[in-house]
Scaffold this motif. Structure first.
Motif, PDB file in Angstrom:
ATOM      1  N   VAL A   1      22.708  26.526 -22.168  1.00 45.28           N
ATOM      2  CA  VAL A   1      21.254  26.551 -21.949  1.00 45.28           C
ATOM      3  C   VAL A   1      20.554  25.587 -22.897  1.00 45.28           C
ATOM      4  O   VAL A   1      19.630  24.860 -22.502  1.00 45.28           O
ATOM      5  CB  VAL A   1      20.706  27.975 -22.126  1.00 45.28           C
ATOM      6  CG1 VAL A   1      19.184  27.978 -22.046  1.00 45.28           C
ATOM      7  CG2 VAL A   1      21.286  28.900 -21.064  1.00 45.28           C
ATOM      8  N   ASP A   2      20.999  25.560 -24.153  1.00 47.63           N
ATOM      9  CA  ASP A   2      20.391  24.658 -25.135  1.00 47.63           C
ATOM     10  C   ASP A   2      20.503  23.211 -24.698  1.00 47.63           C
ATOM     11  O   ASP A   2      19.528  22.450 -24.733  1.00 47.63           O
ATOM     12  CB  ASP A   2      21.075  24.831 -26.499  1.00 47.63           C
ATOM     13  CG  ASP A   2      20.926  26.235 -27.047  1.00 47.63           C
ATOM     14  OD1 ASP A   2      19.783  26.704 -27.165  1.00 47.63           O
ATOM     15  OD2 ASP A   2      21.963  26.862 -27.348  1.00 47.63           O
TER      16      ASP A   2
ATOM     17  N   ARG B   1      12.131  21.206 -28.673  1.00 48.27           N
ATOM     18  CA  ARG B   1      13.006  22.238 -28.113  1.00 48.27           C
ATOM     19  C   ARG B   1      14.080  22.656 -29.118  1.00 48.27           C
ATOM     20  O   ARG B   1      14.476  23.828 -29.146  1.00 48.27           O
ATOM     21  CB  ARG B   1      13.628  21.728 -26.817  1.00 48.27           C
ATOM     22  CG  ARG B   1      12.589  21.538 -25.719  1.00 48.27           C
ATOM     23  CD  ARG B   1      13.160  21.071 -24.405  1.00 48.27           C
ATOM     24  NE  ARG B   1      12.099  20.844 -23.438  1.00 48.27           N
ATOM     25  CZ  ARG B   1      12.286  20.543 -22.160  1.00 48.27           C
ATOM     26  NH1 ARG B   1      13.532  20.434 -21.694  1.00 48.27           N
ATOM     27  NH2 ARG B   1      11.265  20.343 -21.360  1.00 48.27           N
ATOM     28  N   LEU B   2      14.560  21.709 -29.923  1.00 44.82           N
ATOM     29  CA  LEU B   2      15.514  22.074 -30.973  1.00 44.82           C
ATOM     30  C   LEU B   2      14.874  23.045 -31.965  1.00 44.82           C
ATOM     31  O   LEU B   2      15.531  23.943 -32.493  1.00 44.82           O
ATOM     32  CB  LEU B   2      16.010  20.829 -31.705  1.00 44.82           C
ATOM     33  CG  LEU B   2      17.109  20.026 -31.016  1.00 44.82           C
ATOM     34  CD1 LEU B   2      17.326  18.707 -31.743  1.00 44.82           C
ATOM     35  CD2 LEU B   2      18.409  20.815 -30.952  1.00 44.82           C
TER      36      LEU B   2
ATOM     37  N   THR C   1      18.664  27.383 -32.620  1.00 47.72           N
ATOM     38  CA  THR C   1      19.250  27.695 -33.926  1.00 47.72           C
ATOM     39  C   THR C   1      18.993  26.585 -34.941  1.00 47.72           C
ATOM     40  O   THR C   1      19.346  26.738 -36.114  1.00 47.72           O
ATOM     41  CB  THR C   1      20.772  27.920 -33.798  1.00 47.72           C
ATOM     42  OG1 THR C   1      21.365  26.793 -33.139  1.00 47.72           O
ATOM     43  CG2 THR C   1      21.064  29.177 -33.007  1.00 47.72           C
ATOM     44  N   TYR C   2      18.390  25.473 -34.511  1.00 51.65           N
ATOM     45  CA  TYR C   2      18.027  24.399 -35.438  1.00 51.65           C
ATOM     46  C   TYR C   2      16.696  24.676 -36.141  1.00 51.65           C
ATOM     47  O   TYR C   2      16.278  23.899 -37.001  1.00 51.65           O
ATOM     48  CB  TYR C   2      17.926  23.057 -34.691  1.00 51.65           C
ATOM     49  CG  TYR C   2      19.237  22.314 -34.591  1.00 51.65           C
ATOM     50  CD1 TYR C   2      19.481  21.169 -35.327  1.00 51.65           C
ATOM     51  CD2 TYR C   2      20.242  22.771 -33.756  1.00 51.65           C
ATOM     52  CE1 TYR C   2      20.682  20.495 -35.235  1.00 51.65           C
ATOM     53  CE2 TYR C   2      21.453  22.113 -33.659  1.00 51.65           C
ATOM     54  CZ  TYR C   2      21.665  20.970 -34.400  1.00 51.65           C
ATOM     55  OH  TYR C   2      22.867  20.311 -34.312  1.00 51.65           O
TER      56      TYR C   2
ATOM     57  N   ARG D   1      29.446  19.812 -20.896  1.00 52.13           N
ATOM     58  CA  ARG D   1      30.052  21.102 -20.592  1.00 52.13           C
ATOM     59  C   ARG D   1      31.551  21.114 -20.878  1.00 52.13           C
ATOM     60  O   ARG D   1      32.141  22.162 -21.104  1.00 52.13           O
ATOM     61  CB  ARG D   1      29.765  21.494 -19.149  1.00 52.13           C
ATOM     62  CG  ARG D   1      28.294  21.803 -18.943  1.00 52.13           C
ATOM     63  CD  ARG D   1      28.017  22.346 -17.558  1.00 52.13           C
ATOM     64  NE  ARG D   1      26.600  22.692 -17.448  1.00 52.13           N
ATOM     65  CZ  ARG D   1      26.097  23.868 -17.809  1.00 52.13           C
ATOM     66  NH1 ARG D   1      26.882  24.784 -18.299  1.00 52.13           N
ATOM     67  NH2 ARG D   1      24.809  24.106 -17.684  1.00 52.13           N
ATOM     68  N   ASP D   2      32.179  19.933 -20.868  1.00 55.20           N
ATOM     69  CA  ASP D   2      33.594  19.869 -21.222  1.00 55.20           C
ATOM     70  C   ASP D   2      33.829  20.158 -22.687  1.00 55.20           C
ATOM     71  O   ASP D   2      34.948  20.449 -23.116  1.00 55.20           O
ATOM     72  CB  ASP D   2      34.153  18.465 -20.930  1.00 55.20           C
ATOM     73  CG  ASP D   2      34.288  18.217 -19.436  1.00 55.20           C
ATOM     74  OD1 ASP D   2      34.194  19.188 -18.667  1.00 55.20           O
ATOM     75  OD2 ASP D   2      34.493  17.054 -19.038  1.00 55.20           O
ATOM     76  N   LEU D   3      32.758  20.055 -23.496  1.00 52.75           N
ATOM     77  CA  LEU D   3      32.900  20.163 -24.946  1.00 52.75           C
ATOM     78  C   LEU D   3      32.314  21.445 -25.500  1.00 52.75           C
ATOM     79  O   LEU D   3      32.360  21.671 -26.710  1.00 52.75           O
ATOM     80  CB  LEU D   3      32.212  18.964 -25.609  1.00 52.75           C
ATOM     81  CG  LEU D   3      32.767  17.602 -25.198  1.00 52.75           C
ATOM     82  CD1 LEU D   3      31.835  16.501 -25.627  1.00 52.75           C
ATOM     83  CD2 LEU D   3      34.144  17.373 -25.778  1.00 52.75           C
TER      84      LEU D   3
END
Length: 335
Positions: free
Chosen positions: A25-26, A41-42, A46-47, A330-332
Motif C-alpha cells: 500500500v505504501d 505521503r512518506l 513509518t517515515y 512487488r518482487d522485492l
C-alpha cells in the motif's frame, strides 16, 4: 568443524521488525507522484519520525532516508551471538567497509569532519562515537593511525592499512588504495563465513554477488585498461569478465541469478548506470526470495531483512527524486 549456528532467537526478534518496512500500500501511494507528494505521503507512513514537513528540501529528505536506514539496521548485530553472530557481523561489515573508505577518502581530500561523519552509517562494529574520533583526524595518515588503534573496520583489515597507506603515499593512486583495503576486508569475511559453514551461505552469496557486480562494472567502465583493479572474485572468474568486455556474456555470467536480461540489455544500449541498478536489483530479489522461501532457522532471515532495508532506502531516494524505479517493486516486498 563448527556446530550449527543458532539463529532462532535472533530471527524471532528480527521477524517482528519486518512490519516496519514499507509494504504494498505504501509503495502504491508513492508511485507516479511528484517529489513533493511523495514526501507528504512518506510523512504519513513509518517515515513520519524522520521527516519534517516544514523542511522538505532535497538534502533534508535524503538525510531522513539515511537516518531511517540507520534505525532499521542498528541493533541487528546484537540480536545474534556465537557463530550466528559472526555471520550477521559480516553482513553488517559491508557497511563498516563503506564507512571506513568514506572516512579515509574524506581525510585524504581534506573534507570537513562533519561531512566525513555524515557519510557514516555506524550500524556494525564501527559506531558513531568512534567514527567521530576518526573523522576529526587532521589528515589521512592520522585517520589511518586511529583506525589501526581501534582495530577497525576489523583487526585483519586494520593490519593491512599501514602498507596500503605507504604505497598510496608513494604512488598517489586512490583506486589502488581503496581496492587494497576492500580486498583485505572481503578476504577476511570469506574466511569467517567459510569457517561458520553452510549456515552462513546466504551471507556469502550476497558478498560474492556484490563483488562480481563491482568487478564486471570495473571491467566494462574502462575498455582501454588491460585489467582494472578487482575485488576478490565470487563466482565469475577474470576470464569471463574480460569476455564480457568483448561482448561475449559467457555461461559464468548468465548463470548468475538475475544477470541474463541485464547483460543482454547492456549489449544493446551500453548503459552502465542501468546495468549497475539491474545488478543491485538481482541481489535484492535473491535476498527477498530467500527470506520468503529459505531456511527460517538460518541466515536467510537477517540477510533478507538487511538487504530489504537497503533496497527500501534506495527506492525511496528514487521516488523522492521524482524518478520511477526501473524494477517491479512487488518482487522485492517482504510482506
Amino acid at each position: 568443524m563448527t556446530s550449527r549456528p543458532d539463529f532462532i532467537a535472533g530471527n524471532t526478534r528480527l521477524r517482528a521488525r519486518l512490519s516496519a518496512l514499507l509494504g504494498p500500500v505504501d509503495y502504491d501511494q508513492l508511485a507516479g507522484v511528484s517529489r513533493e507528494s511523495a514526501a507528504e505521503r512518506l510523512a504519513g507512513s513509518t517515515y513520519r519520525p524522520y521527516l519534517d514537513r516544514d523542511q522538505g528540501g532535497d538534502r533534508q529528505l535524503l538525510e531522513a532516508t539515511g537516518r531511517r536506514l540507520r534505525e532499521l539496521l542498528r541493533g541487528v548485530r546484537g540480536l545474534y551471538g556465537g557463530t550466528a553472530g559472526i555471520a550477521v557481523g559480516v553482513l553488517l561489515a559491508r557497511h563498516d567497509l563503506h564507512d571506513t573508505l568514506a572516512l579515509l577518502r574524506g581525510a585524504r581530500t581534506g573534507q570537513p569532519s562533519a561531512v566525513r561523519l555524515a557519510a557514516v552509517m555506524g550500524v556494525g562494529a564501527l559506531d558513531q562515537r568512534t567514527a567521530a574520533d576518526i573523522a576529526a583526524a587532521p589528515d589521512g595518515a592520522t585517520a589511518v593511525l586511529r583506525l589501526i588503534t581501534h582495530r577497525l573496520p576489523d583487526p585483519l583489515t586494520a593490519r593491512a592499512l599501514p602498507a596500503a597507506w605507504e604505497r598510496y603515499e608513494l604512488h598517489g593512486d586512490p583506486d589502488e588504495f581503496e581496492t587494497t583495503i576492500a580486498s583485505a576486508a572481503i578476504d577476511g569475511w570469506t574466511d569467517r563465513l567459510e569457517w561458520v559453514g553452510r549456515a552462513a551461505r546466504p551471507v556469502l552469496e550476497v558478498v560474492q554477488a556484490e563483488c562480481d557486480g563491482a568487478n564486471l562494472l570495473a571491467v566494462l567502465r574502462d575498455p582501454a585498461l588491460e585489467m582494472p583493479r578487482l575485488l576478490p572474485t565470487g563466482l565469475v572468474p577474470e576470464s569471463a569478465l574480460l569476455a564480457a568486455r568483448r561482448g561475449d556474456p559467457g555461461p559464468a555470467l548468465v548463470a548468475r541469478p538475475g544477470w541474463r536480461q541485464p547483460l543482454e540489455r547492456h549489449l544493446g544500449n551500453e548503459d552502465l548506470t542501468a546495468l549497475e541498478w539491474d545488478l543491485d536489483v538481482a541481489v535484492w530479489r535473491q535476498a527477498v526470495r530467500g527470506l520468503r522461501r529459505g531456511d527460517p532457522l538460518g541466515a536467510h532471515i537477517p540477510v533478507g531483512y538487511v538487504v530489504a532495508a537497503e533496497c527500501e532506502a534506495r527506492t525511496v531516494r528514487l521516488l523522492l527524486a521524482g524518478l520511477a524505479p526501473s524494477y517491479d517493486l512487488r518482487d522485492l516486498l517482504v510482506r
